[in-house]
Motif scaffolding. Structure first.
Motif, PDB file in Angstrom:
ATOM      1  N   PRO A  38      -1.421  -4.883  10.467  1.00 36.21           N
ATOM      2  CA  PRO A  38      -0.621  -6.113  10.446  1.00 36.21           C
ATOM      3  C   PRO A  38      -1.441  -7.342  10.838  1.00 36.21           C
ATOM      4  N   TRP A  73       1.375   1.475  15.098  1.00 36.60           N
ATOM      5  CA  TRP A  73       0.159   1.721  14.317  1.00 36.60           C
ATOM      6  C   TRP A  73      -0.823   2.444  15.244  1.00 36.60           C
ATOM      7  N   ASP A  97      -3.376  -6.570   6.467  1.00 40.06           N
ATOM      8  CA  ASP A  97      -2.157  -6.113   5.792  1.00 40.06           C
ATOM      9  C   ASP A  97      -1.030  -7.114   6.017  1.00 40.06           C
ATOM     10  N   LEU A  98       0.130  -6.840   5.416  1.00 39.42           N
ATOM     11  CA  LEU A  98       1.301  -7.676   5.640  1.00 39.42           C
ATOM     12  C   LEU A  98       1.563  -7.830   7.130  1.00 39.42           C
ATOM     13  N   ALA A 100       3.452  -7.953  10.700  1.00 37.75           N
ATOM     14  CA  ALA A 100       4.587  -7.191  11.220  1.00 37.75           C
ATOM     15  C   ALA A 100       5.869  -7.999  11.135  1.00 37.75           C
ATOM     16  N   THR A 103       7.057  -7.042   7.797  1.00 37.26           N
ATOM     17  CA  THR A 103       7.355  -5.610   7.697  1.00 37.26           C
ATOM     18  C   THR A 103       8.651  -5.260   8.409  1.00 37.26           C
ATOM     19  N   ARG A 108      13.095  -0.566   7.328  1.00 37.38           N
ATOM     20  CA  ARG A 108      11.806   0.129   7.224  1.00 37.38           C
ATOM     21  C   ARG A 108      11.865   1.114   6.086  1.00 37.38           C
ATOM     22  N   ASP A 111       6.672   3.889   1.736  1.00 39.34           N
ATOM     23  CA  ASP A 111       6.187   3.754   0.374  1.00 39.34           C
ATOM     24  C   ASP A 111       5.358   4.951  -0.074  1.00 39.34           C
ATOM     25  N   ARG A 171       7.217  -3.415  -1.943  1.00 38.22           N
ATOM     26  CA  ARG A 171       6.444  -3.619  -0.726  1.00 38.22           C
ATOM     27  C   ARG A 171       4.974  -3.232  -0.920  1.00 38.22           C
ATOM     28  N   GLU A 172       4.712  -2.177  -1.699  1.00 41.07           N
ATOM     29  CA  GLU A 172       3.315  -1.770  -1.906  1.00 41.07           C
ATOM     30  C   GLU A 172       2.530  -2.852  -2.633  1.00 41.07           C
ATOM     31  N   ARG A 175       1.825  -5.644  -0.190  1.00 42.25           N
ATOM     32  CA  ARG A 175       0.773  -5.293   0.769  1.00 42.25           C
ATOM     33  C   ARG A 175      -0.604  -5.507   0.157  1.00 42.25           C
TER      34      ARG A 175
END
Length: 727
Positions: A38, A73, A97-98, A100, A103, A108, A111, A171-172, A175
């Motif tokens: 994140p 994480w 990454d994206l 938090a 996210t 939640r 993926d 979402r993938e 990201r």
């Protein structure tokens, strides 16, 4: 100046990946290292390089207004991401990454829909016939001799896999777009050599030249966001394992840690650890056995064409050398070494909620060790330190943080308490949630108990809460709990609720909090107990009428608890009132027979009913024309012990005559129920009853028998054949 972006596709929590990445970074010497994670966690990255940071640890992100919405994480010493950040202490490092905040803004989602997606390197290794991925990775590294070529090979394999896979969506896709945008930002900031560390699955999609920046920006436009807090918390190897349910988990985190941190003599040192473990458990493990196991593991590896023994070879050698005729050593090795329960540490200045800081101070002050393995503690609450420990444990349980679970310690009326302590990483989130109630353990527990008292739905909840409040020494919550109890008691007519509320009140009235405090509330508890008992006694006989079997069994359990509570309080007036209620229940012909028989048994044990009266009531119950009612009455009457049948010939004779008088059909229907009743008796009791009925026991002399000649003659031909007599 020519810029370069080197992508290092890794396997999450893979020691082979971690070691190769460490070598590759040293060769590349990048200006900036970008790591999958994140991006809004960058402010807490410096803590990773502090001396007090000891993996395994986890990055915790939670929504400020709703701490239950949280994500972890995890990082171990052998996690490539952790190795990258530790190496980058000499350069610059960021998450890519994206954030938090995005996210955690929505629900939640996972993926990773399949094994190839979540752990592609392991799947490729298995497809190539390698059961042990890490051994395959090490072999691949040694065979090529160039870390860059190894990562290029993995990247090429992933490109082939993703070429046949559906394009990313949702979402993938967001990201991977965010990762590409982060790479572009690093290049724009002037970085010449950029190292990108990501899961192997994403590697082919991070070529910034293959995607347009405006398209990525469009994908990321309008992302929902919430305010979040990110920090570091201790983690455990057990929570990194596949068995914990962690999606990116590995099979053997303890072994992977050994593999990564042991630079030489890996096999020899492993079996030395095995020997120390077995000796600590008082199992045989000599130095000669260590040498033998090492030779056997090396031989197995050579036969299978491997440069070093893998976990399979180590386990097989351990079973052969240390196992003998039992798998206990191997199970110990699996639990303590292969998986392990090592608990990480974070520096004291890592930002966290004040409640967690207060708990840490209390744990240190009270000399309480925080570890994932269970610790059994026996406290003497007459001493100040043990008393303070007990208070802390009760307060944490009120907060929903069950670090300490109470065990049986010879009765609540003693000065001894037994507890089992085991710390779990998820308690960090529960502390964040509880922090909304207060900034210290005392304040948060008081507020939580007060809210629970105001919202309790039953008397039983309130009395249990009142007992917990007293043990937790929360004087601020006691008046609220008592007021709520009085209000609820005044309006409750539910006999089950009344009965269930009695045991906690009896313990509180009899023993208080076993600490010499709270005499006023203990007196109030005694008065409330007598009031509730009187109301329960009035309603009990009618409550036993018209019940189904399961409802009757439930009510019987609550009667049992109330009966024990009355005897514990040792109040003659309360005892007489309770026995009068049981007598009225036993006298009702329309009450459920289970409850009727149970009441007769309790009155017999209390000497309220003498022997002849009990025999009379048993005779009446056995005279019922419905066998199922008889067995239910017997179930309540006999309970879990048949000792008194052995010593009361009259009762046993009545029961025996009833059973032998049943016709064959009814006997077949009744037998399973009778077996259930008698199966609860101890084996010696069943044997003694059988010997008594056979005439071998002392009570058997009081049992009269009449010979049924017709039935006896049926056995004669069989006996003659057994004796070899022909007719």
């Amino acid at each position: 100046m020519t810029t370069s972006v080197s992508i290092f596709p890794i396997r999450h929590h893979g020691p082979g990946s971690a070691r190769s990445l460490e070598h590759a970074l040293s060769q590349l010497n990048p200006d900036v290292v970008l790591v999958e994670g994140p991006s809004d966690a960058d402010p807490v990255l410096p803590f990773l390089t502090q001396r007090g940071m000891k993996p395994p640890v986890a990055l915790l992100g939670y929504v400020n207004d709703d701490p239950a919405r949280a994500a972890f994480w995890p990082f171990a010493a052998f996690s490539p991401e952790f190795v990258a950040f530790r190496w980058a202490a000499r350069a610059s490092a960021r998450f890519m990454d994206l954030p938090a905040s995005a996210t955690l803004a929505g629900e939640r989602r996972n993926d990773d829909h399949d094994d190839l997606h979540s752990d592609p390197l392991r799947v490729l290794a298995e497809a190539a016939g390698h059961a042990d991925f890490e051994r395959w990775w090490e072999t691949l590294v040694e065979a090529r001799g160039d870390d860059f070529e190894v990562f290029d090979a993995i990247n090429e394999a992933m490109r082939a896999v993703r070429a046949d896979a559906p394009p990313p969506t949702g979402r993938e896709a967001q990201r991977e777009a965010h990762m590409r945008q982060t790479i572009r930002a690093a290049l724009k900031d002037g970085a010449v050599r950029v190292a990108v560390v990501c899961g192997a699955w994403h590697a082919p999609m991070l070529d910034v030249d293959a995607f347009k920046a405006k398209d990525d920006a469009a994908l990321l436009k309008g992302l929902p966001k919430v305010k979040v807090t990110l920090t570091w918390v201790p983690w455990t190897h057990g929570r990194l394992s596949v068995g914990s349910g962690y999606g990116a988990g590995v099979r053997s985190p303890g072994y992977y840690d050994h593999l990564f941190t042991t630079r030489s003599a890996v096999t020899e040192r492993w079996f030395a650890r095995v020997a120390r473990l077995l000796r600590a458990e008082r199992l045989e493990a000599s130095s000669a056995s260590v040498i033998e196991a090492t030779r056997l593991a090396n031989t197995l590896a050579a036969l299978r064409g491997r440069a070093l023994p893998g976990l399979d070879e180590l386990n097989e050698a351990a079973l052969s050398v240390f196992g003998w005729d039992s798998d206990l050593p191997l199970r110990l090795i699996e639990r303590e070494l292969v998986v392990g329960e090592a608990l990480g540490e974070v520096p004291a200045d890592v930002p966290t909620v004040p409640l967690a800081q207060d708990l840490a101070k209390l744990q240190k002050f009270l000399r309480l060790k925080v570890q994932p393995e269970q610790i059994d503690l026996t406290l003497d609450v007459r001493t100040d330190n043990d008393l303070a420990r007990s208070v802390l444990f009760h307060r944490l349980n009120l907060l929903g943080v069950p670090w300490a679970k109470e065990r049986y310690a010879g009765g609540r009326g003693t000065f001894k308490e037994a507890w089992a302590l085991a710390w779990k990483p998820e308690f960090s989130v529960q502390l964040v949630e509880a922090s909304r109630s207060g900034q210290t353990v005392h304040d948060a527990a008081t507020a939580t108990a007060t809210d629970a008292a105001r919202t309790a739905g039953t008397l039983a909840e309130l009395t249990t809460l009142l007992e917990s409040v007293r043990y937790a020494d929360l004087s601020g919550a006691t008046p609220v709990a008592l007021a709520a109890l009085d209000a609820r008691a005044a309006g409750s007519a539910d006999v089950s609720d009344l009965l269930e509320a009695l045991p906690p009140l009896a313990r509180l009235a009899r023993y208080g909090d076993v600490r010499g405090r709270g005499s006023e509330s203990n007196t109030l508890a005694g008065g409330t107990f007598r009031t509730l008992l009187t109301r329960a006694g009035v309603g009990l006989p009618l409550a036993g009428v018209g019940l189904a079997d399961d409802a009757a069994a439930t009510l019987r359990g609550k009667v049992n608890g109330a009966d024990a509570a009355v005897r514990l309080l040792d109040d003659p007036d309360a005892l007489r009132g309770w026995q009068a209620a049981l007598t009225r229940l036993a006298d009702r012909d329309d009450a459920h027979p289970l409850l009727n028989g149970d009441a007769v048994r309790r009155l017999r044990d209390a000497s309220v009913l003498d022997g002849p009266e009990v025999e009379r009531r048993l005779g009446l119950a056995l005279s019922s024309s419905v066998p199922l009612e008889v067995t239910a009455w017997l179930d309540g009457f006999l309970d879990d012990s048949g000792a008194f049948l052995i010593h009361d010939a009259g009762l046993l004779a009545l029961l025996d005559d009833w059973m032998t008088g049943l016709d064959a059909t009814v006997f077949q229907e009744t037998l399973p129920l009778l077996r259930r009743v008698f199966s609860r008796f101890g084996k010696p009791e069943r044997r003694a009853i059988g010997e008594t009925l056979r005439g071998g026991g002392a009570a058997g002399r009081g049992v009269r028998r009449e010979l049924d000649e017709d039935r006896a003659m049926l056995a004669v031909p069989v006996v003659l054949r057994l004796l070899g007599v022909t007719t």
